[in-house]
Design a protein around this motif. Structure first.
Motif, short mmCIF file in Angstrom:
data_model
loop_
_atom_site.label_atom_id
_atom_site.label_comp_id
_atom_site.label_asym_id
_atom_site.label_seq_id
_atom_site.Cartn_x
_atom_site.Cartn_y
_atom_site.Cartn_z
N GLU A 14 0.76 -1.23 0.03
CA GLU A 14 0.09 0.15 0.01
C GLU A 14 0.90 1.36 0.08
OE1 GLU A 14 -3.39 2.08 2.86
OE2 GLU A 14 -2.97 0.01 3.11
N ILE A 15 1.96 1.40 0.84
CA ILE A 15 2.98 2.29 0.94
C ILE A 15 3.56 2.54 -0.57
CG2 ILE A 15 5.09 3.30 1.69
CD1 ILE A 15 4.43 1.68 4.46
N GLU A 16 3.99 1.43 -1.31
CA GLU A 16 4.32 1.50 -2.48
C GLU A 16 3.46 2.13 -3.53
OE1 GLU A 16 6.60 -1.45 -5.86
OE2 GLU A 16 5.58 -2.07 -3.93
N ARG A 17 2.32 1.94 -3.66
CA ARG A 17 1.35 2.26 -4.43
C ARG A 17 0.92 3.66 -4.27
NH1 ARG A 17 -3.36 -2.41 -5.41
NH2 ARG A 17 -1.90 -4.02 -6.49
N ASN A 18 0.92 3.96 -2.89
CA ASN A 18 0.58 5.50 -2.46
C ASN A 18 1.85 6.46 -2.49
OD1 ASN A 18 -2.05 4.64 -2.14
ND2 ASN A 18 -1.85 4.21 -0.09
N GLN A 19 2.89 6.10 -2.87
CA GLN A 19 4.06 7.03 -2.63
C GLN A 19 4.15 8.11 -3.81
OE1 GLN A 19 7.90 5.29 -2.98
NE2 GLN A 19 7.43 4.10 -4.76
N SER A 20 4.45 9.22 -3.47
CA SER A 20 4.17 10.43 -4.54
C SER A 20 5.52 10.54 -5.14
CB SER A 20 3.72 11.65 -3.97
OG SER A 20 2.21 11.48 -3.56
N LEU A 21 6.59 10.31 -4.42
CA LEU A 21 7.93 10.70 -4.95
C LEU A 21 8.97 9.66 -4.29
CD1 LEU A 21 9.56 13.11 -6.24
CD2 LEU A 21 9.95 14.07 -3.96
N SER A 22 10.12 9.42 -5.22
CA SER A 22 11.35 8.73 -4.69
C SER A 22 12.26 9.60 -5.09
CB SER A 22 11.25 7.44 -5.39
OG SER A 22 10.24 6.64 -5.22
N LEU A 23 13.09 9.79 -3.84
CA LEU A 23 14.53 10.38 -4.19
C LEU A 23 15.62 9.17 -4.14
CD1 LEU A 23 14.31 13.20 -1.57
CD2 LEU A 23 13.89 13.50 -4.03
N ILE A 24 16.22 9.32 -5.49
CA ILE A 24 16.92 8.04 -5.59
C ILE A 24 18.59 8.53 -5.47
CG2 ILE A 24 17.56 6.28 -7.38
CD1 ILE A 24 15.04 6.91 -8.85
N ASN A 25 19.28 7.69 -4.69
CA ASN A 25 20.59 8.16 -4.63
C ASN A 25 21.62 7.52 -5.49
OD1 ASN A 25 23.00 9.19 -3.22
ND2 ASN A 25 23.30 7.48 -1.89
N THR A 26 21.48 8.26 -6.83
CA THR A 26 22.46 7.64 -8.01
C THR A 26 22.26 9.00 -9.04
OG1 THR A 26 23.04 6.19 -9.41
CG2 THR A 26 20.66 6.66 -9.29
N HIS A 27 23.16 8.80 -9.88
CA HIS A 27 22.88 9.84 -11.27
C HIS A 27 23.48 9.02 -12.33
CE1 HIS A 27 24.06 13.24 -13.61
NE2 HIS A 27 22.88 13.70 -13.06
N PHE A 28 22.71 9.55 -13.56
CA PHE A 28 23.16 8.67 -14.71
C PHE A 28 24.57 8.66 -15.21
CE2 PHE A 28 21.71 12.77 -16.08
CZ PHE A 28 22.80 13.12 -17.06
N SER A 29 25.39 9.82 -14.54
CA SER A 29 26.80 10.20 -15.25
C SER A 29 27.55 9.12 -14.28
CB SER A 29 27.22 11.42 -14.57
OG SER A 29 26.89 11.80 -13.18
N ILE A 30 27.11 8.44 -13.27
CA ILE A 30 27.90 7.30 -12.45
C ILE A 30 27.31 6.18 -12.25
CG2 ILE A 30 29.22 9.03 -11.11
CD1 ILE A 30 27.13 8.77 -8.89
N ASP A 31 26.09 5.84 -13.35
CA ASP A 31 25.63 4.53 -13.00
C ASP A 31 25.06 4.27 -14.44
OD1 ASP A 31 24.39 2.35 -12.19
OD2 ASP A 31 23.28 3.21 -10.55
N THR A 32 24.25 3.26 -14.78
CA THR A 32 23.73 2.89 -15.87
C THR A 32 22.45 3.82 -16.27
OG1 THR A 32 24.43 0.74 -15.65
CG2 THR A 32 22.59 0.92 -17.53
N PRO A 33 22.57 4.32 -17.44
CA PRO A 33 21.39 5.42 -17.48
C PRO A 33 19.88 4.46 -17.89
CG PRO A 33 23.32 5.81 -19.02
CD PRO A 33 23.51 4.59 -18.42
N VAL A 34 18.97 4.88 -17.32
CA VAL A 34 17.40 4.25 -17.35
C VAL A 34 16.49 5.50 -17.35
CG1 VAL A 34 18.38 2.19 -16.07
CG2 VAL A 34 17.43 4.13 -14.74
#
Length: 297
Positions: A14-34
């Motif tokens: 339920e939390i996963e479905r209701n979440q409005s925003l995810s702050l992801i600790n990565t950046h495409f310059s230092i990881d695989t772009p997705v």
């Protein structure tokens, strides 16, 4: 386990479905772009910052390293140096004794047999050390935050992963040409010396990490600014920010897996096979049945 500590917490689905925003600790310059949704905001290296002045004695010690430079060694805040198995500790002590560089080693507790080129400290301002011009390589456990700090300050790495995501990070370092990776079970003084010498003497490692550092810094807004801005794009609780949510989050598992579409395709396939079998059987009857009739005549 989470519900044991937070009994009033709704189910995770339920939390996963209701979440409005995810702050992801990565950046495409230092990881695989997705591809990301509007509700998924990259804030990788948010904790990284420009260097601050070092304590005078440490600054003087680093600056006095000369052209050979300094090797910085830290296994992070979770793994304590004194818990390192004796055979690995001796391998490092022997390797450092054979190197021309100074070694700054974050190590908790007393350590015997340290050579004159090694300085021991239980705590060090890591980012300020990594940003120093004398530091040539960072021996790390490969934790995500340490990896981001090393890239941010353009310092090549020698990674010895221990657990969790660290083996993945170590493979990323080696595959991206940011440094080298060693395995604890195969660790020897020779392998340490060879890896460090390779990283320090070959300019490709410094060039690769400097290039990635420039890409990480080349952003329209900083990770800190995004982390502050995006949580404000919401209505008062409990509504949140429904305009950011992906409609797929509300799909049932049948809809999400498209089982209705798969079922329809299977029915169509079975119907096609049935029709083909009847056609083949009819053709065989016409051809072989006619031949049998001629033979009888």
């Amino acid at each position: 386990m989470i519900s044991a500590h937070f009994p009033d917490l709704p189910p995770l689905l339920e939390i996963e479905r209701n979440q409005s925003l995810s702050l992801i600790n990565t950046h495409f310059s230092i990881d695989t772009p997705v591809p990301l949704l509007p509700s998924q905001v990259e804030v990788g290296a948010m904790h990284c910052r420009p260097a601050k002045p070092l304590p005078k004695d440490l600054e003087s010690w680093l600056a006095g390293a000369g052209p050979a430079g300094v090797i910085y060694f830290s296994l992070g805040s979770v793994t304590r140096g004194e818990t390192m198995p004796p055979e690995y500790r001796q391998a490092f002590l022997e390797a450092f004794r054979r190197l021309p560089q100074l070694v700054l080693w974050k190590y908790e507790g007393e350590l015997e047999g340290v050579s004159d080129n090694v300085r021991i400290s239980s705590w060090l301002p890591q980012q300020d050390v990594l940003a120093h011009d004398s530091v040539k390589v960072f021996i790390s456990h490969g934790g995500l935050l340490s990896l981001q700090e090393s890239i941010f300050h353009a310092t090549p790495l020698l990674v010895l992963p221990i657990f969790s995501e660290q083996p993945k990070n170590a493979m990323f370092v080696e595959n991206s040409g940011l440094g080298r990776m060693l395995v604890w079970e195969e660790l020897t003084a020779d392998s340490i010396v060879d890896a460090l010498t390779d990283i320090i003497t070959k300019p490709k490692y410094k060039e690769n990490v400097a290039r990635m550092s420039a890409s990480l810094s080349d952003q329209l807004t900083t990770p800190q600014e995004r982390a502050v801005f995006w949580p404000r794009v919401r209505d008062p609780p409990p509504k949140g920010a429904p305009q950011l949510r992906c409609p797929a989050a509300q799909l049932s598992w049948v809809q999400f897996l498209m089982l209705d579409v798969v079922g329809l395709l299977l029915v169509a396939l079975l119907l096609l096979v049935f029709i083909l079998r009847r056609l083949v059987r009819a053709v065989c009857v016409i051809i072989f049945g006619g031949r049998a009739k001629k033979k009888k005549e």
